[in-house]
Design a protein around this motif. Structure first.
Motif, PDB file in Angstrom:
ATOM      1  N   UNK A 185     -62.074  36.060   5.358  1.00  0.00           N
ATOM      2  CA  UNK A 185     -60.884  35.310   5.770  1.00  0.00           C
ATOM      3  C   UNK A 185     -61.250  33.869   6.164  1.00  0.00           C
ATOM      4  N   UNK A 186     -62.374  33.386   5.661  1.00  0.00           N
ATOM      5  CA  UNK A 186     -62.874  32.058   6.029  1.00  0.00           C
ATOM      6  C   UNK A 186     -62.204  31.003   5.144  1.00  0.00           C
ATOM      7  N   UNK A 187     -61.047  30.541   5.562  1.00  0.00           N
ATOM      8  CA  UNK A 187     -60.259  29.558   4.803  1.00  0.00           C
ATOM      9  C   UNK A 187     -60.585  28.157   5.312  1.00  0.00           C
ATOM     10  N   UNK A 188     -61.494  27.470   4.634  1.00  0.00           N
ATOM     11  CA  UNK A 188     -61.901  26.131   5.040  1.00  0.00           C
ATOM     12  C   UNK A 188     -61.125  25.071   4.261  1.00  0.00           C
ATOM     13  N   UNK A 189     -60.919  23.892   4.861  1.00  0.00           N
ATOM     14  CA  UNK A 189     -60.244  22.805   4.148  1.00  0.00           C
ATOM     15  C   UNK A 189     -61.182  22.047   3.221  1.00  0.00           C
ATOM     16  N   UNK A 190     -62.239  22.713   2.777  1.00  0.00           N
ATOM     17  CA  UNK A 190     -63.255  22.046   1.959  1.00  0.00           C
ATOM     18  C   UNK A 190     -63.225  22.470   0.508  1.00  0.00           C
ATOM     19  N   UNK A 191     -62.684  23.656   0.225  1.00  0.00           N
ATOM     20  CA  UNK A 191     -62.703  24.171  -1.140  1.00  0.00           C
ATOM     21  C   UNK A 191     -61.340  24.701  -1.541  1.00  0.00           C
ATOM     22  N   UNK A 244     -67.652  30.676  -0.086  1.00  0.00           N
ATOM     23  CA  UNK A 244     -68.790  30.866   0.821  1.00  0.00           C
ATOM     24  C   UNK A 244     -69.796  31.898   0.308  1.00  0.00           C
ATOM     25  N   UNK A 245     -69.477  32.570  -0.794  1.00  0.00           N
ATOM     26  CA  UNK A 245     -70.415  33.540  -1.366  1.00  0.00           C
ATOM     27  C   UNK A 245     -71.267  32.929  -2.480  1.00  0.00           C
ATOM     28  N   UNK A 246     -71.018  31.665  -2.840  1.00  0.00           N
ATOM     29  CA  UNK A 246     -71.799  31.016  -3.894  1.00  0.00           C
ATOM     30  C   UNK A 246     -73.304  31.030  -3.639  1.00  0.00           C
ATOM     31  N   UNK A 247     -73.768  30.811  -2.385  1.00  0.00           N
ATOM     32  CA  UNK A 247     -75.217  30.838  -2.185  1.00  0.00           C
ATOM     33  C   UNK A 247     -75.853  32.160  -2.617  1.00  0.00           C
ATOM     34  N   UNK A 248     -75.062  33.226  -2.618  1.00  0.00           N
ATOM     35  CA  UNK A 248     -75.566  34.522  -3.101  1.00  0.00           C
ATOM     36  C   UNK A 248     -75.441  34.622  -4.619  1.00  0.00           C
ATOM     37  N   UNK A 249     -74.263  34.362  -5.135  1.00  0.00           N
ATOM     38  CA  UNK A 249     -74.001  34.597  -6.559  1.00  0.00           C
ATOM     39  C   UNK A 249     -74.672  33.577  -7.479  1.00  0.00           C
ATOM     40  N   UNK A 250     -74.859  32.345  -7.023  1.00  0.00           N
ATOM     41  CA  UNK A 250     -75.364  31.288  -7.898  1.00  0.00           C
ATOM     42  C   UNK A 250     -76.853  31.021  -7.747  1.00  0.00           C
ATOM     43  N   UNK A 295     -63.475  38.308   8.915  1.00  0.00           N
ATOM     44  CA  UNK A 295     -64.260  37.231   9.503  1.00  0.00           C
ATOM     45  C   UNK A 295     -63.784  35.855   9.077  1.00  0.00           C
ATOM     46  N   UNK A 296     -63.579  34.971  10.043  1.00  0.00           N
ATOM     47  CA  UNK A 296     -63.274  33.580   9.773  1.00  0.00           C
ATOM     48  C   UNK A 296     -64.549  32.749   9.947  1.00  0.00           C
ATOM     49  N   UNK A 297     -64.420  31.431  10.086  1.00  0.00           N
ATOM     50  CA  UNK A 297     -65.610  30.593  10.012  1.00  0.00           C
ATOM     51  C   UNK A 297     -66.587  30.823  11.160  1.00  0.00           C
ATOM     52  N   UNK A 298     -66.088  31.218  12.311  1.00  0.00           N
ATOM     53  CA  UNK A 298     -66.981  31.472  13.445  1.00  0.00           C
ATOM     54  C   UNK A 298     -67.593  32.867  13.408  1.00  0.00           C
ATOM     55  N   UNK A 299     -67.209  33.654  12.417  1.00  0.00           N
ATOM     56  CA  UNK A 299     -67.797  34.976  12.194  1.00  0.00           C
ATOM     57  C   UNK A 299     -67.745  35.851  13.446  1.00  0.00           C
ATOM     58  N   UNK A 300     -66.644  35.766  14.163  1.00  0.00           N
ATOM     59  CA  UNK A 300     -66.470  36.609  15.340  1.00  0.00           C
ATOM     60  C   UNK A 300     -66.874  35.972  16.647  1.00  0.00           C
ATOM     61  N   UNK A 301     -67.615  34.839  16.580  1.00  0.00           N
ATOM     62  CA  UNK A 301     -68.019  34.171  17.815  1.00  0.00           C
ATOM     63  C   UNK A 301     -69.490  33.828  17.914  1.00  0.00           C
ATOM     64  N   UNK A 302     -70.187  33.626  16.795  1.00  0.00           N
ATOM     65  CA  UNK A 302     -71.619  33.315  16.879  1.00  0.00           C
ATOM     66  C   UNK A 302     -71.922  31.910  17.404  1.00  0.00           C
ATOM     67  N   UNK A 303     -70.987  30.911  17.325  1.00  0.00           N
ATOM     68  CA  UNK A 303     -71.350  29.570  17.819  1.00  0.00           C
ATOM     69  C   UNK A 303     -71.622  29.491  19.314  1.00  0.00           C
ATOM     70  N   UNK A 355     -62.096  31.198  16.290  1.00  0.00           N
ATOM     71  CA  UNK A 355     -60.703  31.582  16.016  1.00  0.00           C
ATOM     72  C   UNK A 355     -60.552  33.080  15.753  1.00  0.00           C
ATOM     73  N   UNK A 356     -61.642  33.768  15.619  1.00  0.00           N
ATOM     74  CA  UNK A 356     -61.587  35.191  15.256  1.00  0.00           C
ATOM     75  C   UNK A 356     -62.461  36.014  16.206  1.00  0.00           C
ATOM     76  N   UNK A 357     -62.325  35.769  17.498  1.00  0.00           N
ATOM     77  CA  UNK A 357     -63.205  36.425  18.463  1.00  0.00           C
ATOM     78  C   UNK A 357     -63.245  37.933  18.261  1.00  0.00           C
TER      79      UNK A 357
END
Length: 315
Positions: free
Chosen positions: A218-224, A231-237, A250-258, A266-268
């Motif tokens: 659910x990581x919807x970034x204003x970048x792509x 966000x899975x390109x580093x794996x697939x490519x 999971x959103x960009x903070x992945x549950x709260x890792x920062x 945003x997704x605690x």
């Protein structure tokens, strides 16, 4: 049984130990404009300790990412966290000429840390002689994922020079890339193309070092324009041995890792964070050649397709 409790049952851990943390340790950095400030966290016991060099996301600092840094250190890793120039604590002036090359300064920060391990080791009481310099991993979140990826072989088309240099480092033999940007070009939004020029020409073809990629579905970034799949390109490519942990919800903070109380979360979700802690720890131990029991258990548990927290796949 709650999912976090299931993670504790399914992915065995070594016993946690007290952690000592020292900050800031200043490294001279000619040409950077100011010293590089670093935090080192280490378990108070143990020898031949592997090292994780962690690169923070845009705007954060050596004080961020406690949920990961503290966990890894308590379970046997020395965690080193530099503060990059984009940190809010640095407060780079608007229009600063270094801004176009923030991505490059970040990579130089990481390499400077590796070059000065002796000094950093000596800065922590009781740590001298306990590092294993043959077992070093790079990890990072968001912008930091790209930074860690550069040490693993990811190439970036420099917006200033127009060249995509090989900045990989043979001292780094494994990586963890959390919520890391995908390919550039037509996949970028106009905002990203204009404001984040280091995303325009990413090349994963040389990212050969083993790595675990972690992405939220659910990581919807204003970048792509592609949504969370980007966000899975580093794996697939990328070639070579890679694994992908997809976090459901999971959103960009992945549950709260920062951070423990990070305002950007945003997704605690403590269960999601607990899963990331254990899976990344197990992966690092396996990838650095220490033991693979935890990683084998994680793959079995998360590859069955019925786990409510996520899915793990490898190639």
């Amino acid at each position: 049984m709650a999912a976090a409790d299931m993670a504790r049952t399914e992915i065995p851990l070594t016993e946690a130990t007290p952690v000592v943390s020292v900050k800031p340790v200043a490294l001279e950095a000619p040409g950077r404009g100011e010293d590089l400030r670093v935090r080192i966290s280490a378990p108070t016991t143990g020898s031949e300790l592997p090292v994780v060099l962690f690169s923070h996301g845009f705007g954060s600092s050596l004080d961020g990412y406690g949920p990961l840094a503290d966990f890894w250190a308590a379970h046997g890793f020395v965690v080193i966290q530099p503060t990059h120039l984009d940190s809010r604590t640095v407060a780079l002036p608007q229009g600063d000429p270094r801004a176009q090359r923030l991505w490059r300064f970040r990579v130089e920060d990481m390499k400077r840390v590796l070059d000065r391990l002796d000094l950093l080791e000596a800065a922590v009481p009781g740590l001298a002689g306990r590092l294993d310099r043959t077992r070093i991993a790079a990890a990072g979140h968001s912008f930091g994922g790209q930074t860690a990826g550069n040490l693993l072989g990811l190439r970036v088309l420099d917006p200033v020079s127009g060249v995509a240099d090989d900045l990989s480092d043979p001292r780094v033999t494994a990586g963890v890339l959390l919520a890391t940007a995908g390919r550039g070009g037509a996949d970028l939004t106009p905002f990203a193309a204009e404001n984040l020029p280091w995303l325009k020409g990413t090349d994963f073809a040389h990212l050969t070092t083993p790595a675990l990629v972690v992405a939220g579905d659910k990581d919807e970034l204003p970048m792509s324009v592609r949504g969370p799949e980007w966000l899975t390109d580093p794996y697939h490519l990328s070639p070579g041995r890679k694994s992908l942990l997809t976090l459901f919800g999971g959103e960009h903070s992945l549950g709260g890792i920062p951070g423990y109380e990070a305002r950007e979360t945003t997704d605690e979700n403590p269960e999601r964070v607990a899963l990331i802690q254990r899976v990344t720890w197990a992966y690092l131990r396996q990838a650095l050649g220490m033991e693979d029991a935890g990683w084998t258990a994680a793959r079995k548990w998360l590859s069955e397709g019925t786990n409510p927290l996520g899915r793990l796949e490898s190639k």
